[in-house]
Structures are given as structure tokens and as C-alpha cells.
Design an enzyme around this catalytic site. Structure first.
Site, PDB file in Angstrom:
ATOM      1  N   GLY A 100     -30.530  30.242  77.674  1.00  0.00           N
ATOM      2  CA  GLY A 100     -29.880  31.210  76.789  1.00  0.00           C
ATOM      3  C   GLY A 100     -30.582  32.531  76.587  1.00  0.00           C
ATOM      4  O   GLY A 100     -30.406  33.177  75.563  1.00  0.00           O
ATOM      5  N   ASP A 159     -25.624  28.896  85.174  1.00  0.00           N
ATOM      6  CA  ASP A 159     -24.403  28.935  84.369  1.00  0.00           C
ATOM      7  C   ASP A 159     -24.123  27.496  83.940  1.00  0.00           C
ATOM      8  O   ASP A 159     -23.858  26.636  84.787  1.00  0.00           O
ATOM      9  CB  ASP A 159     -23.251  29.508  85.204  1.00  0.00           C
ATOM     10  N   VAL A 160     -24.177  27.237  82.640  1.00  0.00           N
ATOM     11  CA  VAL A 160     -24.075  25.854  82.146  1.00  0.00           C
ATOM     12  C   VAL A 160     -22.659  25.275  82.223  1.00  0.00           C
ATOM     13  O   VAL A 160     -22.467  24.108  81.888  1.00  0.00           O
ATOM     14  CB  VAL A 160     -24.636  25.706  80.705  1.00  0.00           C
ATOM     15  N   ILE A 195     -28.541  36.436  62.454  1.00  0.00           N
ATOM     16  CA  ILE A 195     -29.536  37.311  63.087  1.00  0.00           C
ATOM     17  C   ILE A 195     -28.786  38.268  64.008  1.00  0.00           C
ATOM     18  O   ILE A 195     -27.888  37.833  64.748  1.00  0.00           O
ATOM     19  CB  ILE A 195     -30.542  36.473  63.925  1.00  0.00           C
ATOM     20  N   TYR A 250     -15.467  32.872  61.939  1.00  0.00           N
ATOM     21  CA  TYR A 250     -16.295  32.045  62.833  1.00  0.00           C
ATOM     22  C   TYR A 250     -15.404  31.034  63.578  1.00  0.00           C
ATOM     23  O   TYR A 250     -15.683  30.637  64.700  1.00  0.00           O
ATOM     24  CB  TYR A 250     -17.420  31.360  62.040  1.00  0.00           C
ATOM     25  N   ILE A 266     -32.331  34.737  70.477  1.00  0.00           N
ATOM     26  CA  ILE A 266     -33.132  33.719  69.793  1.00  0.00           C
ATOM     27  C   ILE A 266     -33.973  32.972  70.832  1.00  0.00           C
ATOM     28  O   ILE A 266     -35.127  32.614  70.568  1.00  0.00           O
ATOM     29  CB  ILE A 266     -32.222  32.780  68.970  1.00  0.00           C
ATOM     30  N   LYS A 322     -19.607  23.982  66.547  1.00  0.00           N
ATOM     31  CA  LYS A 322     -20.946  23.689  65.999  1.00  0.00           C
ATOM     32  C   LYS A 322     -20.962  22.333  65.278  1.00  0.00           C
ATOM     33  O   LYS A 322     -21.974  21.627  65.308  1.00  0.00           O
ATOM     34  CB  LYS A 322     -21.421  24.807  65.067  1.00  0.00           C
TER      35      LYS A 322
HETATM   36  P1  NAD Z   1     -27.470  35.627  72.649  1.00  0.00           P
HETATM   37  O1  NAD Z   1     -26.219  36.317  73.061  1.00  0.00           O
HETATM   38  O2  NAD Z   1     -28.738  36.347  72.873  1.00  0.00           O
HETATM   39  O3  NAD Z   1     -27.561  34.192  73.306  1.00  0.00           O
HETATM   40  C1  NAD Z   1     -26.421  33.447  73.709  1.00  0.00           C
HETATM   41  C2  NAD Z   1     -26.701  33.046  75.130  1.00  0.00           C
HETATM   42  O4  NAD Z   1     -25.699  32.170  75.625  1.00  0.00           O
HETATM   43  C3  NAD Z   1     -26.754  34.256  76.095  1.00  0.00           C
HETATM   44  O5  NAD Z   1     -27.999  34.293  76.726  1.00  0.00           O
HETATM   45  C4  NAD Z   1     -25.662  33.955  77.076  1.00  0.00           C
HETATM   46  O6  NAD Z   1     -25.951  34.401  78.390  1.00  0.00           O
HETATM   47  C5  NAD Z   1     -25.642  32.423  76.998  1.00  0.00           C
HETATM   48  N1  NAD Z   1     -24.450  31.874  77.633  1.00  0.00           N
HETATM   49  C6  NAD Z   1     -23.139  32.060  77.324  1.00  0.00           C
HETATM   50  N2  NAD Z   1     -22.359  31.440  78.218  1.00  0.00           N
HETATM   51  C7  NAD Z   1     -23.185  30.834  79.110  1.00  0.00           C
HETATM   52  C8  NAD Z   1     -22.982  30.052  80.278  1.00  0.00           C
HETATM   53  N3  NAD Z   1     -21.748  29.774  80.716  1.00  0.00           N
HETATM   54  N4  NAD Z   1     -24.067  29.602  80.952  1.00  0.00           N
HETATM   55  C9  NAD Z   1     -25.323  29.886  80.510  1.00  0.00           C
HETATM   56  N5  NAD Z   1     -25.584  30.624  79.421  1.00  0.00           N
HETATM   57  C10 NAD Z   1     -24.520  31.089  78.733  1.00  0.00           C
HETATM   58  O7  NAD Z   1     -27.264  35.308  71.083  1.00  0.00           O
HETATM   59  P2  NAD Z   1     -28.112  34.355  70.103  1.00  0.00           P
HETATM   60  O8  NAD Z   1     -27.721  34.781  68.743  1.00  0.00           O
HETATM   61  O9  NAD Z   1     -29.532  34.338  70.508  1.00  0.00           O
HETATM   62  O10 NAD Z   1     -27.444  32.916  70.350  1.00  0.00           O
HETATM   63  C11 NAD Z   1     -28.172  31.764  70.723  1.00  0.00           C
HETATM   64  C12 NAD Z   1     -27.667  30.549  69.974  1.00  0.00           C
HETATM   65  O11 NAD Z   1     -27.972  30.691  68.596  1.00  0.00           O
HETATM   66  C13 NAD Z   1     -26.166  30.304  70.073  1.00  0.00           C
HETATM   67  O12 NAD Z   1     -25.921  28.916  70.182  1.00  0.00           O
HETATM   68  C14 NAD Z   1     -25.678  30.804  68.722  1.00  0.00           C
HETATM   69  O13 NAD Z   1     -24.469  30.171  68.369  1.00  0.00           O
HETATM   70  C15 NAD Z   1     -26.824  30.362  67.853  1.00  0.00           C
HETATM   71  N6  NAD Z   1     -26.931  30.978  66.539  1.00  0.00           N
HETATM   72  C16 NAD Z   1     -26.945  32.343  66.407  1.00  0.00           C
HETATM   73  C17 NAD Z   1     -27.062  32.906  65.152  1.00  0.00           C
HETATM   74  C18 NAD Z   1     -27.036  34.409  64.967  1.00  0.00           C
HETATM   75  O14 NAD Z   1     -26.738  34.867  63.876  1.00  0.00           O
HETATM   76  N7  NAD Z   1     -27.362  35.197  65.981  1.00  0.00           N
HETATM   77  C19 NAD Z   1     -27.188  32.089  64.020  1.00  0.00           C
HETATM   78  C20 NAD Z   1     -27.177  30.699  64.174  1.00  0.00           C
HETATM   79  C21 NAD Z   1     -27.059  30.153  65.453  1.00  0.00           C
HETATM   80  O1  0WE Z   2     -23.003  31.500  66.741  1.00  0.00           O
HETATM   81  C1  0WE Z   2     -22.961  32.681  66.500  1.00  0.00           C
HETATM   82  C2  0WE Z   2     -22.374  33.646  67.506  1.00  0.00           C
HETATM   83  C3  0WE Z   2     -21.317  32.974  68.302  1.00  0.00           C
HETATM   84  C4  0WE Z   2     -20.498  33.824  69.223  1.00  0.00           C
HETATM   85  C5  0WE Z   2     -20.426  35.196  69.170  1.00  0.00           C
HETATM   86  C6  0WE Z   2     -19.611  35.870  70.076  1.00  0.00           C
HETATM   87  C7  0WE Z   2     -19.448  37.370  70.061  1.00  0.00           C
HETATM   88  C8  0WE Z   2     -19.049  37.908  71.427  1.00  0.00           C
HETATM   89  C9  0WE Z   2     -19.740  33.140  70.137  1.00  0.00           C
HETATM   90  N1  0WE Z   2     -18.939  33.776  71.010  1.00  0.00           N
HETATM   91  C10 0WE Z   2     -18.873  35.112  70.995  1.00  0.00           C
HETATM   92  N2  0WE Z   2     -18.034  35.716  71.883  1.00  0.00           N
HETATM   93  C11 0WE Z   2     -18.014  37.055  72.084  1.00  0.00           C
HETATM   94  O2  0WE Z   2     -17.212  37.576  72.863  1.00  0.00           O
HETATM   95  N3  0WE Z   2     -23.423  33.128  65.273  1.00  0.00           N
HETATM   96  C12 0WE Z   2     -23.863  32.158  64.313  1.00  0.00           C
HETATM   97  C13 0WE Z   2     -23.408  34.536  64.873  1.00  0.00           C
HETATM   98  C14 0WE Z   2     -22.142  34.777  64.134  1.00  0.00           C
HETATM   99  O3  0WE Z   2     -20.985  34.988  64.803  1.00  0.00           O
HETATM  100  C15 0WE Z   2     -19.982  35.130  63.863  1.00  0.00           C
HETATM  101  C16 0WE Z   2     -20.528  35.006  62.580  1.00  0.00           C
HETATM  102  C17 0WE Z   2     -21.915  34.766  62.758  1.00  0.00           C
HETATM  103  C18 0WE Z   2     -22.916  34.527  61.691  1.00  0.00           C
HETATM  104  C19 0WE Z   2     -18.628  35.369  64.043  1.00  0.00           C
HETATM  105  C20 0WE Z   2     -17.804  35.494  62.918  1.00  0.00           C
HETATM  106  C21 0WE Z   2     -18.329  35.366  61.651  1.00  0.00           C
HETATM  107  C22 0WE Z   2     -19.697  35.107  61.475  1.00  0.00           C
END
Ligand code: NAD
Ligand code: 0WE
Length: 254
Positions: free
Chosen positions: A12, A63-64, A190, A154, A19, A161
Site C-alpha cells: 500500500g 496489484d492485489v 489522516i 464513507y 500510512i 471495513k
Molecule cells: P493511500 O492512498 O496512501 O494508500 C492506499 C493504498 O492502496 C495506495 O497505495 C494504493 O495504491 C493501494 N491500492 C489500491 N488498490 C490497490 C490494488 N488493486 N492493488 C494494490 N494496492 C492497491 O491512503 P492511506 O490513507 O495511507 O490508506 C491506507 C489504508 O489506511 C487504507 O486501508 C485506508 O482505508 C486506511 N485508513 C486510512 C485513514 C485515513 O484517514 N487516511 C484512516 C483509517 C484507515
Molecule cells: O479509508 C479511508 C479512505 C478510503 C477511500 C478513499 C478513496 C478516495 C479516492 C477508498 N476509496 C477511495 N476512492 C477514491 O477514488 N479513510 C478512512 C479516509 C476517509 O475516507 C472518507 C472518510 C474518511 C475518514 C470518505 C468519506 C468520509 C470520510
């Protein structure tokens, strides 16, 4: 065994805000040897630049959603490292329209994609890694509070999730006898790539910090530190759990 002899694979990495990158940095500081994966050629350049900064770390494309790419990755990891001790799954995605339209309008394809990428992928990579975890090990995934309570927009990600957290418990039960632990970190919001383009994300961060007991937002480095703890001997009694790293936001009733 000391952490300096341990190897982890991280899924990721998109950019320096990911993250996954914050977790990589904390694991690296704790002495872990890292294999870091990125999704595709589009992300390769930026990911490889970051990985190059980290001594001993190696980058791999995966690609997962593709079983052949997952199989090829674990073949490469087996020949390069032999044994794996840690796995970090920091992957999630839903098609953008699914996070804008009413949840009631969730499409069959949007639901499928969100669950394939955000949930099934953990099962797939856990199955790939388990045979390499011959000395025991630990896995960590990332979840969010929207699995438990309704967070507007969300939507299908909240449902995914919830399934991810249940998946963590079932994997923990299967892998426990092999001394492999599986846990989730429920991180507060974040500002990463996955948060960009989400309308009102700035307002969400502000409300979160006002209501959270610690009166601030979470830093990705704190999520990295908790992941490092869960992968370390300090986490040896914890499996199947979802641990909040959210400045306490989730404990509040009002
Ligand atoms: P990010 O966009 O940096 O990371 C998401 C990653 O998923 C990316 O690197 C993307 O390339 C990868 N991904 C998507 N489709 C894929 C595929 N088919 N094969 C391989 N990789 C793939 O954003 P992030 O916020 O670091 O998200 C990481 C995790 O943390 C996610 O599971 C997200 O739901 C979770 N999360 C994020 C937040 C937040 O607020 N940012 C909060 C809680 C949990
Ligand atoms: O898990 C996440 C992000 C998840 C996410 C975000 C995107 C944006 C771009 C998954 N798929 C996509 N697809 C896209 O095209 N979070 C926890 C961050 C997040 O995302 C939200 C939140 C929070 C917090 C979306 C709506 C409301 C709150």
C-alpha cells in the site's frame, strides 16, 4: 530473535503521505528489513524513489486484485528472504462515486470492487505469506471507525471495513496455531491520497480534534509506532483485535 533479523512485507505505498510509508519508517527505525509493494507502473516512480532512501528496503509491484501477481510476489520474497516475520496491509479502495452518492445507491460493481480490494486482498496476501512465516509472525491491517458507526459518505467502505475487521478475527483463528497473529489498527482521519478529494475532509479533521480527548488529530507516525508494536514481541499476546489509534475519539458519546 532480535528485530534486526526480521523481515516484513508492506502493501500500500503510494507516496510519502501513505500510512504504509509511516509504518515503513517506524519498522525501519526498529531494525526491520523491508519489502515494500506498490500497485502499478503509475505509482512505481514515486514509490521507488522513497524506497531507495531506505537502506536494505526493496520494492516490488503487486496489484492485489491479481492472483498471479500475488503468487509472483511471494515467489520473489521466498527466494530473496526465505522467511517472513511481518506483513502490513495498508490497502483500500472504492470507486469515487460510491463515496459521493447516497449509500442506498451503492452499485453491485462498486460493492464488489470495494470488497475485493479492501477485504479479500487481506485473505489473499495472508495465504501467500503464511507458508513463509515458519518462525511465527504477525500481520496488521488498517481500518476506520466508519465500520461501526455511520460516517456520512464513507458508505460502502464502512461495510467493507466491518468485513475487514471480521476477516482479521477469522484469520487470527486460522493462523494462531502457527504462532501468527493478525490485528487491525483503527486510525483516526489522516490527510493522505485516499483522503484527498473527499469533500469536507478538512471539516472532519477539525471536528475530530475538537471532540477527541487528546484535542488534536492523529499523526501517521503514531499509527506507524502502533503497527511496529503489534509486529514486535511486545504484541505477543494480542491477536484478532482492532486497536484504535484515534486520540480517543471513538470513546466519546457526545
Ligand atoms: P493511500 O492512498 O496512501 O494508500 C492506499 C493504498 O492502496 C495506495 O497505495 C494504493 O495504491 C493501494 N491500492 C489500491 N488498490 C490497490 C490494488 N488493486 N492493488 C494494490 N494496492 C492497491 O491512503 P492511506 O490513507 O495511507 O490508506 C491506507 C489504508 O489506511 C487504507 O486501508 C485506508 O482505508 C486506511 N485508513 C486510512 C485513514 C485515513 O484517514 N487516511 C484512516 C483509517 C484507515
Ligand atoms: O479509508 C479511508 C479512505 C478510503 C477511500 C478513499 C478513496 C478516495 C479516492 C477508498 N476509496 C477511495 N476512492 C477514491 O477514488 N479513510 C478512512 C479516509 C476517509 O475516507 C472518507 C472518510 C474518511 C475518514 C470518505 C468519506 C468520509 C470520510
Amino acid at each position: 530473535m532480535s528485530e534486526s533479523q526480521k523481515t516484513a512485507v508492506i502493501f500500500g505505498l503510494a507516496n510519502k503521505r501513505s500510512i504504509a510509508w509511516a509504518i515503513a519508517q517506524k519498522l525501519h527505525q526498529a531494525g526491520w528489513r523491508l519489502a515494500i509493494t506498490y500497485q502499478n507502473e503509475r505509482l512505481e516512480l514515486e514509490a521507488k524513489d522513497l524506497i531507495a532512501e531506505m537502506p536494505g528496503a526493496a520494492g516490488f509491484m503487486c496489484d492485489v486484485t491479481k492472483d498471479d501477481e500475488i503468487a509472483r510476489l511471494f515467489d520473489q520474497l521466498k527466494s530473496r528472504y526465505g522467511v517472513l516475520h511481518g506483513l502490513v496491509h495498508s490497502v483500500g479502495f472504492a470507486p469515487p462515486e460510491e463515496l459521493k452518492n447516497p449509500f442506498l445507491n451503492t452499485t453491485r460493481e462498486g460493492f464488489r470492487i470495494a470488497h475485493d480490494i479492501s477485504v479479500y486482498s487481506l485473505i489473499a496476501v495472508a495465504r501467500g505469506a503464511a507458508p513463509l512465516m515458519t518462525a511465527g509472525g504477525a500481520m496488521v491491517t488498517l481500518t476506520y471507525y466508519g465500520s461501526e458507526k455511520v460516517v456520512p459518505n464513507y458508505n460502502v467502505m464502512g461495510v467493507a471495513k466491518a468485513a475487514l475487521e471480521a476477516t482479521v478475527r477469522y484469520l487470527a483463528n486460522d493462523l494462531g496455531p502457527k504462532a501468527v497473529r493478525v490485528n487491525a489498527i483503527s486510525a483516526g482521519p489522516i490527510k493522505t491520497l485516499a483522503a484527498r478529494g473527499i469533500s469536507n475532509f478538512g471539516d472532519m479533521l477539525k471536528t475530530q480534534l475538537e471532540r477527541a480527548p487528546l484535542k488534536r488529530n492523529i499523526d501517521a507516525a503514531e499509527v506507524g509506532a502502533t503497527a511496529t508494536f503489534l509486529l514486535s514481541e511486545a504484541g505477543s499476546g494480542i491477536t484478532g483485535e482492532t486497536i484504535f489509534v484515534d486520540c480517543g475519539y471513538n470513546i466519546m458519546g457526545f
